[in-house]
Design a protein around this motif. Sequence first.
Motif, PDB file in Angstrom:
ATOM      1  N   UNK A  90       0.805  -1.325  -0.033  1.00 40.45           N
ATOM      2  CA  UNK A  90       0.058  -0.047  -0.004  1.00 40.45           C
ATOM      3  C   UNK A  90       0.849   1.226  -0.091  1.00 40.45           C
ATOM      4  N   UNK A  91       0.501   2.300  -0.852  1.00 41.56           N
ATOM      5  CA  UNK A  91       1.157   3.759  -0.959  1.00 41.56           C
ATOM      6  C   UNK A  91       0.282   4.613  -1.139  1.00 41.56           C
ATOM      7  N   UNK A  92       0.575   5.864  -0.839  1.00 41.35           N
ATOM      8  CA  UNK A  92      -0.107   6.953  -0.961  1.00 41.35           C
ATOM      9  C   UNK A  92       0.248   7.739  -2.244  1.00 41.35           C
ATOM     10  N   UNK A  93      -0.512   7.736  -3.407  1.00 47.35           N
ATOM     11  CA  UNK A  93       0.054   8.331  -4.455  1.00 47.35           C
ATOM     12  C   UNK A  93      -1.184   8.594  -5.563  1.00 47.35           C
ATOM     13  N   UNK A  94      -0.695   8.986  -6.796  1.00 47.07           N
ATOM     14  CA  UNK A  94      -1.700   9.193  -8.049  1.00 47.07           C
ATOM     15  C   UNK A  94      -1.795   7.907  -8.681  1.00 47.07           C
ATOM     16  N   UNK A  95      -2.711   7.372  -9.123  1.00 49.00           N
ATOM     17  CA  UNK A  95      -2.691   5.894  -9.594  1.00 49.00           C
ATOM     18  C   UNK A  95      -2.238   6.255 -10.981  1.00 49.00           C
ATOM     19  N   UNK A  96      -2.822   7.109 -11.715  1.00 45.60           N
ATOM     20  CA  UNK A  96      -2.103   7.397 -13.319  1.00 45.60           C
ATOM     21  C   UNK A  96      -0.659   7.623 -13.164  1.00 45.60           C
ATOM     22  N   UNK A  97      -0.191   8.278 -12.331  1.00 46.90           N
ATOM     23  CA  UNK A  97       1.419   8.695 -12.360  1.00 46.90           C
ATOM     24  C   UNK A  97       2.087   7.331 -12.195  1.00 46.90           C
ATOM     25  N   UNK A 116       9.863  -0.909   5.273  1.00 46.97           N
ATOM     26  CA  UNK A 116       8.965   0.024   5.565  1.00 46.97           C
ATOM     27  C   UNK A 116       8.668   1.115   4.281  1.00 46.97           C
ATOM     28  N   UNK A 117       9.585   0.602   3.174  1.00 49.33           N
ATOM     29  CA  UNK A 117       9.279   1.385   1.942  1.00 49.33           C
ATOM     30  C   UNK A 117       8.491   0.490   0.886  1.00 49.33           C
ATOM     31  N   UNK A 118       7.880   1.023  -0.076  1.00 46.49           N
ATOM     32  CA  UNK A 118       7.243   0.495  -1.310  1.00 46.49           C
ATOM     33  C   UNK A 118       8.224   0.303  -2.342  1.00 46.49           C
ATOM     34  N   UNK A 119       8.635  -0.730  -2.891  1.00 49.99           N
ATOM     35  CA  UNK A 119       9.441  -0.635  -4.063  1.00 49.99           C
ATOM     36  C   UNK A 119       8.937  -1.496  -5.204  1.00 49.99           C
ATOM     37  N   UNK A 120       9.024  -0.485  -6.333  1.00 51.79           N
ATOM     38  CA  UNK A 120       8.912  -1.162  -7.846  1.00 51.79           C
ATOM     39  C   UNK A 120      10.256  -1.520  -8.378  1.00 51.79           C
ATOM     40  N   UNK A 121      10.187  -2.747  -8.899  1.00 51.67           N
ATOM     41  CA  UNK A 121      11.736  -2.908  -9.589  1.00 51.67           C
ATOM     42  C   UNK A 121      11.519  -3.572 -11.001  1.00 51.67           C
ATOM     43  N   UNK A 122      12.137  -3.108 -11.936  1.00 53.41           N
ATOM     44  CA  UNK A 122      12.060  -3.596 -13.468  1.00 53.41           C
ATOM     45  C   UNK A 122      13.429  -4.064 -13.757  1.00 53.41           C
ATOM     46  N   UNK A 123      13.680  -5.428 -13.900  1.00 56.55           N
ATOM     47  CA  UNK A 123      15.095  -5.587 -14.458  1.00 56.55           C
ATOM     48  C   UNK A 123      14.905  -6.745 -15.380  1.00 56.55           C
ATOM     49  N   UNK A 176      14.923   0.505  -9.991  1.00 58.16           N
ATOM     50  CA  UNK A 176      14.360   0.670  -8.807  1.00 58.16           C
ATOM     51  C   UNK A 176      13.781   1.748  -8.600  1.00 58.16           C
ATOM     52  N   UNK A 177      12.300   1.742  -8.311  1.00 59.25           N
ATOM     53  CA  UNK A 177      11.466   2.907  -7.584  1.00 59.25           C
ATOM     54  C   UNK A 177      11.186   2.546  -6.255  1.00 59.25           C
ATOM     55  N   UNK A 178      11.542   3.734  -5.419  1.00 56.02           N
ATOM     56  CA  UNK A 178      11.108   3.764  -4.054  1.00 56.02           C
ATOM     57  C   UNK A 178      10.218   4.654  -3.624  1.00 56.02           C
ATOM     58  N   UNK A 179       9.178   4.225  -3.143  1.00 52.91           N
ATOM     59  CA  UNK A 179       8.024   5.435  -2.791  1.00 52.91           C
ATOM     60  C   UNK A 179       7.709   5.176  -1.480  1.00 52.91           C
ATOM     61  N   UNK A 180       7.349   6.334  -0.794  1.00 50.61           N
ATOM     62  CA  UNK A 180       7.726   6.631   0.427  1.00 50.61           C
ATOM     63  C   UNK A 180       6.811   5.804   1.379  1.00 50.61           C
ATOM     64  N   UNK A 181       6.949   5.623   2.635  1.00 55.08           N
ATOM     65  CA  UNK A 181       5.964   4.987   3.517  1.00 55.08           C
ATOM     66  C   UNK A 181       4.629   5.509   3.550  1.00 55.08           C
ATOM     67  N   UNK A 182       3.614   4.449   3.691  1.00 54.19           N
ATOM     68  CA  UNK A 182       2.258   5.219   3.685  1.00 54.19           C
ATOM     69  C   UNK A 182       2.237   5.760   5.238  1.00 54.19           C
TER      70      UNK A 182
END
Length: 220
Positions: free
Chosen positions: A97-104, A135-142, A205-211
């Motif tokens: 879970x993250x707090x963000x804009x879905x489209x972005x 505590x961080x949300x991570x999206x990784x594309x390798x 690797x994209x790191x999003x802030x903690x919710x």
Amino acid sequence: HELKTPLQSIMGSAELLENRLVKEEDRDSFYKKIHESSAQLLTLIDDIIRLSHLDENQRFEEIKLNLKSPVTEALEALQSSADRHGIKLETNLSDTMILANFRLVYEIAYNLIDNSIRYNKEKGKTKITVKEHRGQAILQVADTGIGIPQEAQNRIFERFYRVDKSHSRKTGGTGLGLSIVKHAVQQCHGTIRLESELGKGSTFTVIFPTLPAGADDNSK
């Protein structure tokens, strides 16, 4: 220049057809060239519009969402492209879970996965991971692609910058995908990191802030 190239192709082909300077048996190839250049131009314009919106630093609605959701949507949109290029998409997507804009977030995932397909090797693969770590949300594309030389790694997020221009033209890239990613990540208050080795592949690797605690529950 980026806009003129497909426009010149369209105008040149149309002019030859209009003046009946193309043999009947060659007409289909000219129609195809016009269609492909028009599609390339439309994609380029769409990317420019997206970037202009991000440049305006407008506020984007942020909701509590499952990071896996926009990533899955991007994967579904790109599956046919992966199949066409012979690229295997492997996934390991955890509920995060993250707090963000879905489209972005969708734009970030779409462009990273799209690049991993376009710049991969024949019968290569891309692994897409969504997870929570410390505590961080991570999206990784390798990917197992062509890789990015060290001297180019600081420039790949620049607009229209291409490591391999001939490869980009062949795959139809606009040169704006990673610039869109960079701006979208900033809008989502995140960071992006690149690890790449020439000839062996790249990992973004994209790191999003903690919710934040107590965020409104509008999850998707």
